[in-house]
Design a protein around this motif. Structure first.
Motif, PDB file in Angstrom:
ATOM      1  N   GLY B  67       0.799  -1.225   0.000  1.00  0.00           N
ATOM      2  CA  GLY B  67       0.000   0.000   0.000  1.00  0.00           C
ATOM      3  C   GLY B  67       0.823   1.263   0.000  1.00  0.00           C
ATOM      4  O   GLY B  67       0.282   2.355  -0.145  1.00  0.00           O
ATOM      5  N   SER B  68       2.117   1.132   0.179  1.00  0.00           N
ATOM      6  CA  SER B  68       2.917   2.352   0.128  1.00  0.00           C
ATOM      7  C   SER B  68       2.969   2.828  -1.325  1.00  0.00           C
ATOM      8  O   SER B  68       2.955   2.022  -2.257  1.00  0.00           O
ATOM      9  CB  SER B  68       4.327   2.119   0.691  1.00  0.00           C
ATOM     10  N   HIS B  88      -6.312   2.002  -2.287  1.00  0.00           N
ATOM     11  CA  HIS B  88      -6.687   3.120  -1.409  1.00  0.00           C
ATOM     12  C   HIS B  88      -8.063   3.652  -1.793  1.00  0.00           C
ATOM     13  O   HIS B  88      -8.174   4.704  -2.437  1.00  0.00           O
ATOM     14  CB  HIS B  88      -5.667   4.257  -1.526  1.00  0.00           C
ATOM     15  N   LEU B 171      -4.852   8.833   5.056  1.00  0.00           N
ATOM     16  CA  LEU B 171      -3.860   7.803   4.749  1.00  0.00           C
ATOM     17  C   LEU B 171      -2.464   8.180   5.249  1.00  0.00           C
ATOM     18  O   LEU B 171      -1.490   7.500   4.953  1.00  0.00           O
ATOM     19  CB  LEU B 171      -3.814   7.566   3.225  1.00  0.00           C
ATOM     20  N   LYS B 218       3.000   2.647   4.128  1.00  0.00           N
ATOM     21  CA  LYS B 218       2.382   1.324   4.050  1.00  0.00           C
ATOM     22  C   LYS B 218       0.989   1.349   4.660  1.00  0.00           C
ATOM     23  O   LYS B 218       0.774   2.002   5.682  1.00  0.00           O
ATOM     24  CB  LYS B 218       3.137   0.375   4.926  1.00  0.00           C
ATOM     25  N   SER B 219       0.099   0.652   4.049  1.00  0.00           N
ATOM     26  CA  SER B 219      -1.261   0.718   4.557  1.00  0.00           C
ATOM     27  C   SER B 219      -1.900  -0.652   4.592  1.00  0.00           C
ATOM     28  O   SER B 219      -3.084  -0.804   4.385  1.00  0.00           O
ATOM     29  CB  SER B 219      -2.080   1.685   3.705  1.00  0.00           C
ATOM     30  N   LEU B 222      -5.406  -1.565   6.075  1.00  0.00           N
ATOM     31  CA  LEU B 222      -6.155  -0.329   6.296  1.00  0.00           C
ATOM     32  C   LEU B 222      -7.452  -0.359   5.479  1.00  0.00           C
ATOM     33  O   LEU B 222      -7.444  -0.717   4.314  1.00  0.00           O
ATOM     34  CB  LEU B 222      -5.281   0.843   5.847  1.00  0.00           C
ATOM     35  N   SER B 224     -10.386   2.087   4.073  1.00  0.00           N
ATOM     36  CA  SER B 224     -10.582   3.528   3.918  1.00  0.00           C
ATOM     37  C   SER B 224     -11.767   3.834   3.016  1.00  0.00           C
ATOM     38  O   SER B 224     -12.180   2.995   2.211  1.00  0.00           O
ATOM     39  CB  SER B 224      -9.317   4.185   3.359  1.00  0.00           C
ATOM     40  N   ALA B 245      -9.798   6.393   7.474  1.00  0.00           N
ATOM     41  CA  ALA B 245      -8.975   5.194   7.300  1.00  0.00           C
ATOM     42  C   ALA B 245      -8.900   4.518   8.664  1.00  0.00           C
ATOM     43  O   ALA B 245      -8.521   5.152   9.648  1.00  0.00           O
ATOM     44  CB  ALA B 245      -7.584   5.562   6.803  1.00  0.00           C
ATOM     45  N   LYS B 247      -8.239   0.680  11.004  1.00  0.00           N
ATOM     46  CA  LYS B 247      -7.767  -0.705  11.065  1.00  0.00           C
ATOM     47  C   LYS B 247      -8.609  -1.423  12.099  1.00  0.00           C
ATOM     48  O   LYS B 247      -8.914  -0.848  13.158  1.00  0.00           O
ATOM     49  CB  LYS B 247      -6.295  -0.744  11.488  1.00  0.00           C
TER      50      LYS B 247
END
Lengths: 220, 328, 717
Positions: B67-68, B88, B171, B218-219, B222, B224, B245, B247
């Motif tokens: 996710g980055s 995202h 994010l 990084k996500s 996550l 969102s 966003a 978790k």
């Protein structure tokens, strides 16, 4: 169109140079009231960067497959250059603020607002206007669908909508409702022709699919 | 539009060298959809336009599996919409909120962040802080139906118009900036500032700096979403927007949350308390409603925009429910 | 011999069929040239300097800087020192220059000193309008309303209204003007009145009436705002003369178009209306106000359509510092309809009646068109599945959820639309081709197409053989396109010209067919003995008998035998969903049932109705000319915040045109106005039905919907 000749007599010589920032501005008067901070002059001579304007300069635009030479100031939009300098008037000026879509043209394959592109930055790019769609007197399927479904009244938004629909179907041959919402959300009509336009999109999608299938067979 | 000279550099070093030392002398041209309108209305009257579209490196777009992401300044809204659809959703949904394909094709990520407010007094030539010749502020006693309900204690009462900023803030993204002194990076939420004078800008850039891109950390894991309240389905400015966003742990309890609001304050508005109150809870209609209320707890509506408080609460609620996959 | 009267349905080849508009291919391909597209040799561009103040006296004007700018050809002061400006963006001076940028630079370089005066630009709250801006109220009473109200069992009192909106023509007002000779003018003008503009301009220039030629092939919208040559047109023409006759293009910028080129006046009314418990309407009383700018505005026809025996109306005309009103499709009717049908819907809700039943119960009160309305109401109810979906107010129609409420609303309307005066010349050439010249204009309503249909039908020739020439004042004069009068006028005159020409031709060929003209008819591209196709000749053979001399006939309206009439009825029903958390309204379905007499082209007729409905969605939900009390300026003179509905905003539309017996024999009646009348009322009523409370003023924006809901919540608790 001879008005550009007329203007050429009036205009100062085209200025295309890497010249001094200060000298080039200020002469135009009224609108240019902000003095440049000290140091700007020094920054202006950046190696490898050509500074054009503010007066007219010669440019060439590739409009519907034909190179067209003209002289414009950098402040002239692509839309106004097409309409005022090249007499290509299919794209219309309506809001002139990137909202209504009447000026839509396709630039390097992407639908854009002609009112919000400078003519000078459209150099070297492929500009397609509504005038290019019909070939050998045959309307493009999108155009034919607009006629068949009466997707027009006064017709002033029509060239922009035709270009938007063509772009939509080029990118989404079988558009979903959401594709249509997102694909035609940048154009507005005042007479209220949306019922016809919706029907035209459906017809054109079917027609274009048929053409593609036939083409496929021939090739296969 | 006033006359200007035009330059089209091909490196960011060249571009920066061509920018003025004070705001207003030069303007950066990317998508052009806002700048040319500002110039046609003589709200912007630069002597030089620096077209940055020739700087190839600003068009790069890279999203990794974790996710980055690194998103170049010139990545278009449309490219972003497509590229971030899965990775995202908040960002992709914010991009899709711009319902015009022309704007999505022309508009860039940096342009979305740096576009100027849509305050109608500003656009009519009364300056960023909307004052008449006598120095009187026009917004408080004028038609402020679209103005700020939060962060409006200072002189700036417009709302930040960015579509992407709330999602980027949710994010935890950063803005990459390049200037005469080299590169720097700032969190998106700190990139935006409420100006104190009409000569200021709404973002923490110097006049000779350039936004070169965005980085998203990084996500993994996550969830969102973005929810915009817009009156029309076609191109239209949101009346309020929220990006979230979150978790969740195995028990569907919130372990982290970020909430950012759009179109409600002179900057994108970070709803810290609303987010932290969700920690340890599950996302439900009830907790989402509570978060919405907290997000607007400090709201001070002007004379004509109290309705935006409710719209903001609804946006927060719906964004949270969407992120958690709960249909409203 | 052929007769003027319209052919029977069984004999129509084109009339009433679905025919694509004649100029469609030109419009979709960008070939259609609008005034804005006209580029003339040596053309200059005009730009106007406008007042930033809504009310001010001009103290001084200095044009010297502008005049000395390179590329500037001429500067003309439109309103000089001492003039009192009455609205923001009024014209001060005009510049002509070699290009648009230079003209704009020069206009901005003109220095004007003003003495700023106090202004009033809003009138929504009657109480806050200064006395100086109010005209003395007018009052009318019929019967004994006080007594009637005392006998009423249910009374509703509330305020209804709509804000000022603008025409927002996509092609702005403007012209290209030039002097081809020392004493004659050529205008390319965006106009709804090609035949009268030449004389109007000539008067302003003190030239003989025939010395101004006006041309226009296509127009990008008018809607009632483009009848006059306008002061800017006259000034540009005078400036052109000063500059040796050079063509000047002056098209308004978008902000000027929205600010000064026409508005539909506001209308607000405090209404009291009463009925018996069984739904019988008994009395009406209204106190209304509104403004169309400095000149104020007259009272819309309250109560609309319904003829109360006992009623009282009182109206305040408010003068404001706003650009003046111009006719906006169906002037006064949408406002009157909204106020009246809104109050009646509220009354029905209070009684606890389905508004469909309520309206049907009282339908005789609508007078001569009661039967038309009844048929249309029943048809409309079927189309929108009224009885299946409708639920009493506030309960939410079928499919409602906890946050999205569905509602239905209805309205009905009328309009006159008799044919205007119209002359045309029709020529049948010896080669069989046909031309018609008519000083009319096609606003996108399909005028060209319908003229071709009428001529082709009348002569029984293929449409392609008929060339229609319009858009010039060198053609025989035809009326302005306003008030839904064009179709009646041009269809009648072109029918008469065609029939006269045909009869002349029949006379010519009768000997060849061994008979007399009265025994001949034109059928399917042939001239034949009536009922005997074996004795015939083709159209071309017939025309060849003309030798070298074509037949030209002058068609007129009015003329012998009435071919058109006036007065139509229509019904519309809206099905909406309201998100009660955001106040946002979405159109689900919207239907119209419309009468317009004999339909010439079903396809473009339906387009007109669809268009009116879509425009109706736009003014019901989005449009408002937002004026700032402090600066006196319009805050949304652009298309971002002066919102028009987009393609995805409109929902599903259906149109049913009333045709056949009872309709066709009335001849063609105009359609531009009637279907624009009801949308505001139908949509506002649907929203009230959905959410259980009236949102009093159009547009129905989220803030207003939420405020109404809050008001209801307050009442309920």
């Amino acid at each position: 169109m001879s008005s550009s000749d007329e203007r050429r007599d009036e205009a100062e010589k085209p200025v295309v140079s890497r010249r001094n920032f200060l000298k080039g501005t200020g002469v135009a008067g009224v609108a240019l009231t902000i003095p440049l901070a000290p140091g700007a002059e020094a920054q202006a001579g950046v190696a490898g960067v050509t500074v054009i304007g503010p007066e007219r300069s010669k440019i060439t635009l590739n409009v519907n497959g034909t190179p067209r030479a003209l002289e414009v100031e950098p402040r002239v939009t692509l839309l106004d250059a097409l309409r005022n300098d090249l007499d290509v008037t299919g794209a219309k000026r309506v809001c002139d603020r990137a909202t209504c879509g009447a000026c839509s043209v396709i630039l390097d394959g992407k639908l854009v607002y002609g009112c919000s592109v400078l003519a000078i930055e459209a150099q070297g790019r492929k500009i397609e206007t509504v005038e290019s769609l019909a070939s050998n007197g045959q309307l493009h399927p999108v155009q034919k669908a607009f006629v068949d479904n009466d997707a027009q009244q006064c017709g002033f938004c029509t060239p922009g909508f035709v270009m938007a629909c063509k772009s939509l179907l080029d990118h989404h041959p079988e558009p979903s409702a959401d594709d249509i919402r997102l694909g035609l959300g940048g154009n507005l009509c005042r007479c209220g022709t949306y019922v016809g336009i919706k029907a035209a999109v459906a017809q054109a999608a079917t027609e274009m699919k048929k053409t593609r299938t036939k083409g496929g067979r021939r090739n296969g | 539009m006033n006359k200007f000279e035009y330059a089209s550099p091909t490196t960011k070093e060249q571009a920066v060298a061509m920018l003025g030392k004070a705001w207003g002398e030069t303007e950066i041209l990317a998508g052009g959809t806002d700048l040319l309108s500002l110039m046609k209305d003589f709200v912007a009257t630069p002597q030089r336009i620096v077209n940055i579209k020739g700087i190839k490196e600003l068009s790069s777009l890279q999203i990794l599996r974790d996710g980055s992401a690194r998103i170049g300044a010139l990545v278009t809204i449309d490219q972003l919409l497509e590229a971030t659809r899965k990775s995202h959703p908040a960002l992709s949904q914010a991009a899709a909120g711009i319902a015009s394909p022309q704007i999505r094709n022309m508009g860039t990520v940096a342009g979305d962040l740096c576009q100027r407010p849509r305050c109608w007094y500003y656009r009519a030539g009364f300056g960023l802080l909307a004052r008449n010749d006598a120095g009187q502020a026009l917004v408080p006693s004028g038609d402020n139906r679209y103005h700020a309900i939060l962060g409006n204690k200072g002189p700036a009462l417009f709302v930040n118009p960015s579509s992407l900023a709330p999602a980027l803030i949710a994010l935890a993204a950063k803005v990459q900036i390049f200037g005469p002194d080299g590169a720097r990076e700032v969190e998106v939420e700190k990139f935006f500032v409420a100006p104190q004078s009409s000569a200021d800008r709404e973002y923490a850039l110097k006049s000779n700096e350039l936004v070169t891109g965005i980085s998203i950390p990084k996500s993994t894991g996550l969830l969102s979403a973005t929810y915009e309240v817009r009156q029309r389905e076609v191109l239209d400015w949101p009346l309020a927007a929220a990006s979230v966003a979150i978790k969740l742990d195995a028990a569907k309890k919130v372990t982290s949350a970020r909430i950012a609001l759009g179109h409600v304050a002179p900057t994108p508005w970070v709803a810290t308390e609303a987010a932290s109150t969700l920690i340890g809870k599950t996302i439900s209609e009830e907790s989402a409603v509570a978060a919405g209320k907290l997000a607007t707890a400090g709201a001070q509506p002007l004379s004509h925009n109290a309705y935006k408080v409710q719209l903001t609460q609804v946006a927060v609620k719906r964004a949270l429910l969407a992120a958690a996959g709960i249909s409203a | 011999m052929a007769e003027y009267k319209w052919p029977e349905e069984s004999k129509r080849k084109y009339i009433g069929k679905r025919i694509s508009r004649l100029d469609g291919p030109d419009k979709v391909s960008g070939r259609a040239k609008y005034t804005f597209d006209i580029n003339r040799p040596g053309m200059l561009f005009g730009k106007v300097l406008r007042s930033p103040h809504a009310h001010a006296k001009i103290v001084s004007i200095d044009t010297s800087a502008a005049e000395s700018m390179p590329g500037v050809k001429g500067v003309r002061i439109i309103q000089g020192p001492g003039t009192e400006i009455q609205w923001a963006m009024d014209e001060i001076a005009l510049v002509a220059a070699v290009d648009e940028g230079t003209a704009e630079d020069a206009a901005r370089a003109i220095k004007v000193k003003y003495e700023v005066l106090p202004h009033v630009v809003n009138e929504r709250e009657l109480a806050s309008v200064p006395a100086a801006n109010r005209r003395p109220p007018t009052e009318q009473t019929k019967g004994d309303p006080a007594a009637a109200f005392s006998g009423a069992e249910v009374i509703v009192e509330d305020v209804y209204g709509n804000d000022v909106i603008t025409h927002c023509c996509l092609e702005t007002h403007g012209l290209v003007t030039e002097w081809p000779g020392a004493n004659n003018v050529l205008l390319h003008q965006s106009t709804q009145s090609i035949s009268s503009n030449g004389g109007e301009m000539a008067r302003a220039l003190q030239l003989p009436a025939g010395s101004v030629e006006v041309k226009m092939d296509h127009i990008g919208g008018g809607f009632g705002s483009k009848f006059p040559v306008d002061r800017w047109g006259v000034e540009a023409t005078k400036l052109s003369k000063q500059l040796g006759g050079a063509p000047i293009k002056l098209m308004l910028e978008r902000d000027a178009e929205l600010t000064v080129a026409g508005t539909r006046p506001s209308a607000y009314a405090k209404v009291k209306v009463g009925a018996k418990k069984d739904g019988t309407l008994v009395a009406w009383e209204s106190e209304s106000w509104g403004s169309g700018g400095v000149a104020g505005t007259g009272m819309p026809p309250y109560p609309y359509v319904w003829q109360f025996a006992n009623q009282k109306t009182r109206h305040h005309s408010i003068s404001t510092n706003n650009g003046p009103q111009r006719a906006w499709r169906a002037p006064n009717h949408p406002q009157a309809c909204l106020v009246t049908m809104g109050a009646l819907e509220d009354l029905a809700a209070k009684i606890g009646m389905d508004p469909l039943d309520f309206v049907l119960k009282n339908i005789e009160m609508t007078g001569v068109r009661a039967n038309v309305y009844r048929d249309e109401l029943l048809k409309g109810a079927e189309m929108i599945e009224w009885k299946k979906i409708w639920r009493p107010r506030g309960q939410g129609g079928v499919g409602s959820t906890s946050t999205v409420k569905r509602g239905l609303g209805l309205s009905l309307h009328t309009w006159g639309g008799g044919g205007h005066a119209s002359d045309c010349d029709l020529t049948v050439h010896p080669d069989g081709s046909v031309e018609i010249k008519i000083g009319s204009q096609d606003l996108g309503t399909g005028t060209r197409t319908t003229i071709q249909i009428v001529v082709a039908e009348s002569l029984a020739v293929p449409r392609e053989m008929v060339k229609v020439h319009l858009g010039s004042n060198k053609y025989p004069p035809s009326g302005s396109s306003g008030g839904s009068t064009t179709i009646g006028g041009v269809s009648a005159s072109s029918r008469r010209a065609s029939i006269d020409a045909l009869n002349l031709l029949l006379e010519k060929v009768a000997p060849t067919l061994g008979t007399t003209a009265d025994k001949l008819e034109a059928v399917d591209g042939k001239i034949q003995v009536i009922g005997d196709p074996t004795k015939s000749m083709t159209w071309k053979q017939a025309c060849a008998k003309l030798g070298t001399q074509p037949i030209t006939t002058r068609g007129k309206n009015p003329g012998r035998e009435n071919l058109t009439s006036a007065g139509v009825g229509g019904v519309q029903m809206a099905d909406v969903s309201v998100d009660i958390e955001t106040g946002i309204i979405r159109m689900n379905n919207f239907i119209a049932v419309q009468d317009c007499g004999l339909i010439i082209d079903m396809k473009t007729a339906e387009s007109q109705v669809f268009g009116a409905m879509i425009m109706g969605v736009t003014f019901s939900l989005y449009e408002e000319k937002i004026m700032d009390d402090q600066t006196g300026r319009m805050l949304n003179p652009n298309m971002e915040f002066y919102r028009l509905a987009g393609l995805a905003d409109i929902g599903n539309f259906k149109v049913h045109m009333m045709t056949g017996k009872g309709y066709d024999e009335r001849g063609p009646i105009g359609l531009g106005e009637p279907p624009t009348v009801s949308p505001g009322a139908a949509i506002s009523n649907a929203v009230a039905n959905a959410i259980g409370v009236r949102v009093s003023t159009l547009p129905l924006t989220p803030d207003r919907v939420l405020a109404a809901l809050a008001r209801k919540g307050g009442q309920a608790s």
